[in-house]
Design a protein around this motif. Structure first.
Motif, PDB file in Angstrom:
ATOM      1  N   THR A 124      -0.241   8.093   2.370  1.00 37.29           N
ATOM      2  CA  THR A 124      -1.364   8.334   1.470  1.00 37.29           C
ATOM      3  C   THR A 124      -2.199   9.552   1.805  1.00 37.29           C
ATOM      4  O   THR A 124      -2.563  10.341   0.913  1.00 37.29           O
ATOM      5  N   ILE A 176      -1.008   7.003  -6.543  1.00 37.70           N
ATOM      6  CA  ILE A 176      -1.690   8.199  -6.035  1.00 37.70           C
ATOM      7  C   ILE A 176      -0.827   9.454  -6.146  1.00 37.70           C
ATOM      8  O   ILE A 176      -1.287  10.496  -6.617  1.00 37.70           O
ATOM      9  N   TRP A 210       0.822  -1.211   0.000  1.00 33.06           N
ATOM     10  CA  TRP A 210       0.000   0.000   0.000  1.00 33.06           C
ATOM     11  C   TRP A 210       0.858   1.264   0.000  1.00 33.06           C
ATOM     12  O   TRP A 210       0.462   2.292  -0.568  1.00 33.06           O
ATOM     13  N   GLN A 245       0.745   4.048  -3.157  1.00 34.55           N
ATOM     14  CA  GLN A 245       0.756   5.511  -3.102  1.00 34.55           C
ATOM     15  C   GLN A 245       1.907   6.079  -3.923  1.00 34.55           C
ATOM     16  O   GLN A 245       1.712   7.020  -4.712  1.00 34.55           O
ATOM     17  N   TRP A 282      -1.624  13.173   0.384  1.00 35.94           N
ATOM     18  CA  TRP A 282      -1.928  13.393  -1.028  1.00 35.94           C
ATOM     19  C   TRP A 282      -3.418  13.549  -1.269  1.00 35.94           C
ATOM     20  O   TRP A 282      -3.842  14.366  -2.098  1.00 35.94           O
TER      21      TRP A 282
END
Length: 235
Positions: free
Chosen positions: A187, A126, A118, A122, A190
């Motif tokens: 995360t 992301i 994860w 990001q 962002w």
């Protein structure tokens, strides 16, 4: 007292206390990841403002620590084997700090790798896609006024990424479940930033992602986040 003289960056941004972590950053979505993590972990550190307005990130002193010329970067005087280490790339720094302290990441191997996937989601998705959306939507709007393709492309990809995050967060307090981790820290700045810095809340239809919005509010409300989001202080 630690000797940081082998790091040329310290000649321009001198360490008041060379025995603690030196942070070179700016309060951007990437930059605040590390200040928030340091605040969460309670590690002593000394922030140094790297100003984009004067292209500090392109200076020889900064590039000596990060040849890619991007914030954030750190020097830890108490690195592996007790020796100073310099690091750049926000994701790498988050992993380093988590492993250094044994916090903000599960200790079991499966949980560790799940968290890392994860973090990399990001870093690879992301961050770059939200950044491109923001660039064309806000900063280059005049250049693409007669061509809707760039904004539409990155809008649609940003919404797709938000939908992935929405699916992950349904029924979860944090990305890894009950435990706050570096995946959240990587995360949420962002997701916050695409609204605060780029004004993209309506175009990205934030209201369509209720689990993400609730998670974002929880993350921002943490005391360490409240402090870290403003470190280093802008001039």
């Amino acid at each position: 007292m630690a000797d940081l003289s082998s790091f040329p960056i310290t000649k321009r941004w001198a360490a008041s206390n060379p025995d603690i972590i030196q942070l070179y950053s700016l309060p951007t979505p990437n930059g605040v990841k590390v200040s928030i993590a340091l605040e969460e972990l309670g590690l002593p550190y000394e922030p140094h403002l790297i100003s984009f307005s004067t292209n500090d990130q392109k200076s020889p002193e900064f590039v000596s620590l990060n040849p890619n010329g991007r914030i954030p970067a750190i020097i830890d005087p108490n690195g592996p084997d007790g020796k100073p280490i310099g690091l750049f790339e926000s994701g790498a720094i988050l992993v380093y700090l988590a492993e250094k302290t044994g916090k903000l990441m599960p200790r079991d191997a499966a949980g560790r790798y799940e968290t890392l996937q994860w973090v990399f989601f990001q870093m690879a998705g992301i961050g770059p896609m939200f950044g491109q959306f923001g660039h064309f939507f806000k900063f280059a709007a005049d250049k693409v006024a007669n061509n809707s393709y760039p904004v539409e492309r990155y809008r649609d990809e940003s919404k797709r990424l938000l939908s992935v995050l929405e699916s992950r967060l349904k029924g979860r307090q944090w990305i890894m479940g009950d435990e706050y981790s570096i995946a959240d820290i990587a995360t949420f700045p962002w997701v916050r930033g695409v609204d605060v810095f780029y004004g993209g809340r309506e175009l990205l239809e934030f209201a369509s992602f209720p689990a993400v919005m609730e998670w974002l509010e929880r993350a921002i409300a943490r005391p360490a986040s409240q402090r870290g989001l403003n470190i280093p202080k802008r001039d």
